[in-house]
Write an enzyme that holds these catalytic residues in place. Structure first.
Site, PDB file in Angstrom:
ATOM      1  N   THR A 145       0.844  -1.201   0.000  1.00  0.00           N
ATOM      2  CA  THR A 145       0.000   0.000   0.000  1.00  0.00           C
ATOM      3  C   THR A 145       0.878   1.249   0.000  1.00  0.00           C
ATOM      4  OG1 THR A 145      -1.958  -1.005   0.983  1.00  0.00           O
ATOM      5  CG2 THR A 145      -1.632   1.343   1.392  1.00  0.00           C
ATOM      6  N   ASN A 147      -5.917  -9.414  -7.143  1.00  0.00           N
ATOM      7  CA  ASN A 147      -5.990 -10.017  -5.814  1.00  0.00           C
ATOM      8  C   ASN A 147      -7.276 -10.792  -5.553  1.00  0.00           C
ATOM      9  OD1 ASN A 147      -6.994  -7.330  -6.025  1.00  0.00           O
ATOM     10  ND2 ASN A 147      -7.286  -7.288  -3.829  1.00  0.00           N
ATOM     11  N   SER A 160       5.047  -7.145  -1.283  1.00  0.00           N
ATOM     12  CA  SER A 160       4.745  -7.182   0.132  1.00  0.00           C
ATOM     13  C   SER A 160       5.210  -8.516   0.706  1.00  0.00           C
ATOM     14  CB  SER A 160       3.230  -7.038   0.292  1.00  0.00           C
ATOM     15  OG  SER A 160       2.907  -7.014   1.645  1.00  0.00           O
ATOM     16  N   HIS A 199       4.098 -10.191   3.451  1.00  0.00           N
ATOM     17  CA  HIS A 199       3.161 -11.107   4.113  1.00  0.00           C
ATOM     18  C   HIS A 199       2.349 -11.975   3.149  1.00  0.00           C
ATOM     19  CE1 HIS A 199      -0.898  -9.146   3.744  1.00  0.00           C
ATOM     20  NE2 HIS A 199      -0.122  -8.185   3.309  1.00  0.00           N
ATOM     21  N   THR A 245      12.706   5.125  10.537  1.00  0.00           N
ATOM     22  CA  THR A 245      13.636   4.102  11.006  1.00  0.00           C
ATOM     23  C   THR A 245      13.310   2.757  10.375  1.00  0.00           C
ATOM     24  OG1 THR A 245      13.867   5.280  13.074  1.00  0.00           O
ATOM     25  CG2 THR A 245      14.537   2.961  13.080  1.00  0.00           C
ATOM     26  N   CYS A 256      -9.279  -6.404   2.439  1.00  0.00           N
ATOM     27  CA  CYS A 256      -9.194  -4.966   2.654  1.00  0.00           C
ATOM     28  C   CYS A 256     -10.549  -4.290   2.516  1.00  0.00           C
ATOM     29  CB  CYS A 256      -8.221  -4.333   1.660  1.00  0.00           C
ATOM     30  SG  CYS A 256      -6.651  -5.163   1.615  1.00  0.00           S
TER      31      CYS A 256
END
Lengths: 411, 131
Positions: free
Chosen positions: A73, A172, A222, A224, A260, A347
């Site tokens: 995303t 997807n 991504s 995951h 970070t 989503c």
């Protein structure tokens, strides 16, 4: 309760134990900030460099072209907004989200982006925002009935002011594969200045992601969805691609993405990516199992249909629709039997509107409401599939009895 | 978004599910775009006091868990009641009896009470035509 069966690998995958093992030291032992000069930092930096190399090898690109982000995303938002930002940086403007742009430079033309109607919401909504803010014109390509974009349609949509084409590799919801390499070739040959982006989130496990073969300038991924952790992803940015960062802050990621580093996540992403090629033989088994699932459901459940092309489809995806059955009731019933499935994208499960992906195929709302997505993964067994089919048949029978013939009044 | 135990119970074991042949009143609410369609059938009788009551009520529903559960619940609440009482059953009553519904489901999927009221109206309209 019986063993739970997970058939929602397109929503997310479990973390592979080898991936988890690789990540573990980077929480409590090796916790340095890779931007720090001292040993703690350098230890983390080393791990991060290794992960960057692993990703670069997978994509066949240079490590300096790999930008770690929080996920697809973020990568996709960075693509749409970052390319627009770069474009406007060439003209002196009062660029500010939500204001009307006044550019006096006569060379200025409003940029144009091409995407598709069944793109993930993170791309669609980012494009809509650019459109609403009057920063760009957008073409949303129509999708053919089988869920595949036609290269001809892409070609026709290109205008002199087109700067970016963004198209997903694998859809997807319905798992259909888009002709990315073909479009890549077309662009490189006739429109070399055009920026080509693909969201490869659902494709990485199963399809060639060599960026040279695909001919892309930008590629999102991504972790995951490939047995890695949640909250980490990446964007491939080909050297010299005109794109600017959208998140201000530190100098991380070649100044392209501040914040970070998520070191354990990055290490996990690297490990997960490095394992994709060794898992490829397993994909044939997944494909066989998926074909078995599709055949049995279509044969044994009356008035059942497959959404999207059977041939041009990700090996792990089956997306059905059943007449006189509503998807949420179906998913709920399956869940009560310990089987995890979905109606479409996780989503958008909060939305009541039928899926924009299914509507883009030309399905009627009631057809789209009656859809079920089953996605397999490397831990799915034949027994799982058999159990799921058995329960599915019982549940559909029950739900059809409850719905009676109410749909007839609308046909 | 999670369903209450009561909703799941009514979804898995709906009461008064089916249709009534030669029903005295029938009504359908909802639309295919929302995905929830509910149809209520009623059979009218009389109690000892001579008041009109819903002697039997049945439903057919195409829809999500909440749509089926609210349909089942409304038939439970209305069965055996007088017409006047049935007309007073509100959407709020249905959702309250079901221990609440997820907020997104209140709008589209809680239409069963309206279907019940429409079925009673349908019965009354038929009666007028006969006269």
């Amino acid at each position: 309760m019986n063993k739970r069966i997970y058939l929602d690998y397109a929503a997310t995958t479990p973390v592979d134990s080898k991936v988890f093992q690789a990540m573990k030291p980077y929480f409590m032992e090796k916790y340095g900030n890779p931007m720090s000069v001292h040993g703690f930092g350098q230890e983390s930096l080393e791990a991060m460099d290794k992960a960057r190399t692993q990703v670069a090898e997978f994509l066949n690109c240079s490590p300096s072209e790999v930008i770690f982000t929080s996920g697809a995303t973020e990568s996709n938002n960075l693509v749409v907004k970052g390319v627009i930002r770069s474009y406007y940086s060439k003209f002196p403007t009062n660029y500010k989200s939500g204001t009307n742009i006044q550019i006096t430079n006569k060379k200025f033309v409003i940029p144009h982006i091409i995407t598709t109607r069944f793109e993930h919401h993170c791309v669609l909504d980012a494009c809509k925002r650019m459109e609403n803010d009057k920063l760009a014109e957008i073409t949303y390509l129509t999708v053919s009935k089988d869920g595949v974009i036609r290269v001809e349609d892409v070609k026709k949509a290109i205008r002199p002011n087109t700067i970016l084409i963004s198209m997903m590799y694998v859809n997807n919801e319905i798992g259909t594969v888009q002709p990315i390499a073909e479009i890549g070739k077309l662009i490189k040959k006739y429109y070399p200045r055009l920026i080509f982006h693909t969201d490869a989130t659902q494709g990485a496990n199963y399809f060639d992601c060599d960026v040279n073969n695909l001919g892309v300038d930008l590629l999102s991924m991504s972790a995951h969805k490939i047995y890695g952790p949640k909250g980490i992803g990446m964007l491939y940015v080909k050297t010299n691609t005109p794109i600017r960062r959208v998140q201000d802050g530190g100098d991380q990621e070649y100044k392209m993405r501040s914040g970070t580093h998520n070191v354990p996540g990055i290490v996990g992403l690297g490990k997960a990516v490095s394992m994709i090629s060794e898992q490829r033989p397993k994909n044939k088994e997944i494909l066989k199992l998926r074909d078995y699932l599709i055949k049995r459901v279509l044969d044994e459940v009356s008035h059942s249909h497959l959404n999207g092309s059977k041939a041009k489809r990700s090996p792990n995806n089956a997306n059905f629709r059943f007449d006189d059955v509503e998807g949420e009731g179906l998913v709920l019933s399956l869940d009560m039997e310990g089987i995890a499935a979905s109606t479409g994208s996780a989503c958008s499960s909060g939305a009541l509107e039928p899926s924009h992906v299914l509507l883009s195929l030309g399905l009627k709302p009631e057809q789209a409401h009656g859809s079920l997505r089953l996605t397999l993964g490397k831990y799915t067994t034949k027994k799982d599939v058999d159990t799921a089919i058995g329960k599915l048949k019982e549940i559909i029978k029950r739900l059809r009895k409850i719905s009676g013939g109410v749909m007839k009044e609308f046909n | 978004m999670k369903y209450s135990k009561k909703v799941l119970e009514h979804f898995t074991h709906p009461r008064n599910q089916g249709r009534i042949r030669n029903a005295d009143g029938v009504a359908t609410v909802g639309n295919p775009v929302c995905g929830d369609i509910m149809k209520i059938y009623i059979k009218i009788g009389e109690n000892k006091k001579g008041e009109k009551i819903l002697e039997d009520i049945k439903f057919e529903t195409l829809g999500c868990g909440a749509a089926v559960a609210t349909s089942s619940m409304v038939t439970d609440l209305a069965k055996g009641e007088t017409i006047e009482k049935a007309l007073k059953i509100s959407r709020q009553d249905v959702s309250k009896e079901l221990q609440g519904l997820p907020p997104t489901k209140e709008h589209c999927s809680n239409l069963a009470a309206i279907a019940l009221h429409d079925a009673v109206k349908n019965y009354k309209d038929k009666l007028k035509k006969k006269k």
